[in-house]
Motif scaffolding. Sequence first.
Motif, PDB file in Angstrom:
ATOM      1  N   LYS A   1       0.958  -1.180  -0.137  1.00  0.00           N
ATOM      2  CA  LYS A   1       0.139  -0.014  -0.082  1.00  0.00           C
ATOM      3  C   LYS A   1       0.921   1.302   0.062  1.00  0.00           C
ATOM      4  N   GLN A   2       0.095   2.521  -0.341  1.00  0.00           N
ATOM      5  CA  GLN A   2       0.967   3.668  -0.336  1.00  0.00           C
ATOM      6  C   GLN A   2      -0.013   4.445   0.502  1.00  0.00           C
ATOM      7  N   LEU A   3       0.413   5.220   1.611  1.00  0.00           N
ATOM      8  CA  LEU A   3      -0.243   6.028   2.619  1.00  0.00           C
ATOM      9  C   LEU A   3      -1.043   7.111   1.691  1.00  0.00           C
ATOM     10  N   GLY A   4      -2.235   7.379   2.423  1.00  0.00           N
ATOM     11  CA  GLY A   4      -2.967   8.465   1.597  1.00  0.00           C
ATOM     12  C   GLY A   4      -3.734   8.079   0.293  1.00  0.00           C
ATOM     13  N   LYS A   5      -3.534   6.951   0.097  1.00  0.00           N
ATOM     14  CA  LYS A   5      -4.236   6.359  -1.270  1.00  0.00           C
ATOM     15  C   LYS A   5      -5.522   5.514  -0.844  1.00  0.00           C
ATOM     16  N   LYS A   6      -6.604   5.650  -1.511  1.00  0.00           N
ATOM     17  CA  LYS A   6      -7.668   4.612  -1.261  1.00  0.00           C
ATOM     18  C   LYS A   6      -7.545   3.409  -1.770  1.00  0.00           C
ATOM     19  N   HIS A   7      -6.760   3.046  -2.699  1.00  0.00           N
ATOM     20  CA  HIS A   7      -6.670   1.816  -3.387  1.00  0.00           C
ATOM     21  C   HIS A   7      -5.223   1.285  -3.026  1.00  0.00           C
ATOM     22  N   PRO A   8      -5.024   0.177  -2.702  1.00  0.00           N
ATOM     23  CA  PRO A   8      -3.678  -0.626  -2.692  1.00  0.00           C
ATOM     24  C   PRO A   8      -3.166  -0.566  -3.968  1.00  0.00           C
ATOM     25  N   VAL A   9      -1.765  -0.300  -3.905  1.00  0.00           N
ATOM     26  CA  VAL A   9      -1.010  -0.098  -5.511  1.00  0.00           C
ATOM     27  C   VAL A   9      -1.246  -1.746  -5.962  1.00  0.00           C
ATOM     28  N   LEU A  10      -1.029  -2.739  -4.847  1.00  0.00           N
ATOM     29  CA  LEU A  10      -1.232  -3.960  -5.484  1.00  0.00           C
ATOM     30  C   LEU A  10      -2.165  -4.689  -4.542  1.00  0.00           C
ATOM     31  N   SER A  11      -3.115  -5.400  -4.820  1.00  0.00           N
ATOM     32  CA  SER A  11      -4.081  -6.206  -3.942  1.00  0.00           C
ATOM     33  C   SER A  11      -3.522  -7.291  -3.515  1.00  0.00           C
ATOM     34  N   GLU A  12      -3.975  -7.669  -1.989  1.00  0.00           N
ATOM     35  CA  GLU A  12      -3.424  -8.763  -1.549  1.00  0.00           C
ATOM     36  C   GLU A  12      -3.098 -10.058  -2.423  1.00  0.00           C
ATOM     37  N   GLN A  13      -1.737 -10.564  -2.439  1.00  0.00           N
ATOM     38  CA  GLN A  13      -1.392 -11.645  -3.168  1.00  0.00           C
ATOM     39  C   GLN A  13      -0.533 -12.561  -2.223  1.00  0.00           C
ATOM     40  N   LYS A  14      -0.622 -13.789  -2.851  1.00  0.00           N
ATOM     41  CA  LYS A  14       0.110 -14.837  -2.138  1.00  0.00           C
ATOM     42  C   LYS A  14       1.332 -14.996  -3.104  1.00  0.00           C
ATOM     43  N   ILE A  15       2.357 -14.948  -2.075  1.00  0.00           N
ATOM     44  CA  ILE A  15       3.792 -15.292  -2.830  1.00  0.00           C
ATOM     45  C   ILE A  15       4.438 -16.445  -2.219  1.00  0.00           C
ATOM     46  N   GLU A  16       5.313 -17.360  -2.848  1.00  0.00           N
ATOM     47  CA  GLU A  16       5.935 -18.569  -2.260  1.00  0.00           C
ATOM     48  C   GLU A  16       7.433 -17.969  -2.204  1.00  0.00           C
ATOM     49  N   ILE A  17       7.696 -18.399  -0.839  1.00  0.00           N
ATOM     50  CA  ILE A  17       9.120 -18.155  -0.302  1.00  0.00           C
ATOM     51  C   ILE A  17       9.815 -19.388  -0.274  1.00  0.00           C
ATOM     52  N   ASN A  18      11.245 -19.627  -0.373  1.00  0.00           N
ATOM     53  CA  ASN A  18      11.799 -20.578   0.078  1.00  0.00           C
ATOM     54  C   ASN A  18      12.333 -20.628   1.330  1.00  0.00           C
ATOM     55  N   TYR A  19      11.240 -21.259   2.132  1.00  0.00           N
ATOM     56  CA  TYR A  19      11.627 -21.310   3.701  1.00  0.00           C
ATOM     57  C   TYR A  19      10.562 -22.275   4.141  1.00  0.00           C
ATOM     58  N   GLU A  20      11.088 -23.072   4.997  1.00  0.00           N
ATOM     59  CA  GLU A  20      10.208 -24.022   5.678  1.00  0.00           C
ATOM     60  C   GLU A  20       9.776 -24.179   7.191  1.00  0.00           C
ATOM     61  N   ASP A  21      10.812 -23.279   7.987  1.00  0.00           N
ATOM     62  CA  ASP A  21      10.389 -23.172   9.357  1.00  0.00           C
ATOM     63  C   ASP A  21       9.453 -22.084   9.498  1.00  0.00           C
ATOM     64  N   SER A  22       8.909 -22.204  10.777  1.00  0.00           N
ATOM     65  CA  SER A  22       7.550 -21.275  11.078  1.00  0.00           C
ATOM     66  C   SER A  22       8.244 -19.999  11.676  1.00  0.00           C
ATOM     67  N   HIS A  23       9.316 -19.817  12.147  1.00  0.00           N
ATOM     68  CA  HIS A  23       9.848 -18.600  12.840  1.00  0.00           C
ATOM     69  C   HIS A  23      10.891 -18.277  11.888  1.00  0.00           C
ATOM     70  N   ILE A  24      10.952 -16.640  11.644  1.00  0.00           N
ATOM     71  CA  ILE A  24      11.986 -16.201  10.525  1.00  0.00           C
ATOM     72  C   ILE A  24      12.212 -14.756  11.401  1.00  0.00           C
ATOM     73  N   THR A  25      13.498 -14.160  11.121  1.00  0.00           N
ATOM     74  CA  THR A  25      13.521 -12.741  11.436  1.00  0.00           C
ATOM     75  C   THR A  25      13.049 -11.694  10.271  1.00  0.00           C
ATOM     76  N   LEU A  26      12.739 -10.709  10.709  1.00  0.00           N
ATOM     77  CA  LEU A  26      12.365  -9.797   9.552  1.00  0.00           C
ATOM     78  C   LEU A  26      13.340  -9.499   8.640  1.00  0.00           C
ATOM     79  N   GLN A  27      14.615  -9.273   8.903  1.00  0.00           N
ATOM     80  CA  GLN A  27      15.673  -9.465   7.878  1.00  0.00           C
ATOM     81  C   GLN A  27      15.734 -10.563   6.862  1.00  0.00           C
ATOM     82  N   HIS A  28      15.685 -11.636   7.429  1.00  0.00           N
ATOM     83  CA  HIS A  28      15.674 -12.818   6.555  1.00  0.00           C
ATOM     84  C   HIS A  28      14.432 -12.785   5.747  1.00  0.00           C
TER      85      HIS A  28
END
Length: 144
Positions: free
Chosen positions: A8-35
């Motif tokens: 999203k972008q602040l101040g905009k009624k519509h999100p720039v992109l709507s909600e989407q699902k992406i596949e990341i290469n990670y299997e554990d349930s806990h992750i740091t924000l940086q990773h």
Amino acid sequence: MEIKVTVKQLGKKHPVLSEQKIEINYEDSHITLQHLLQLVVQQQVEAFNAQSFELEDEDYTKTPQDHYLNILTDTGKAGFGSIYNLKKADVDKAQENVIQAFEDGMFAVFYNDEQLEDLSQTIDLSLQFTFAFIRLTFLAGSYW
């Protein structure tokens, strides 16, 4: 692992992109924000680099769909799917850029409406909440 992302972008009624699902290469349930940021960028760079860079022999009119035109004008940039730069994106450089941009406050990350402020913060992905990436815009002006 599949995660849900909204940009999203602040101040905009519509999100720039709507909600989407992406596949990341990670299997554990806990992750740091940086990773997490590095994995999201890696996925996006790979998707970008997989796009076709075929040059078009003929120039023709490309118009966006009617419902998409409002989003294009709200963002201030109208793109029609043409790629003019034929260089592939560099994953390592893009990952460095996302960390630097987060540290500089260029965007904010939310997980279940809670802002993530520290790159070493651990996130529980098993809760399957939606991530929100919000692009922050700086105000321009003068005191004079």
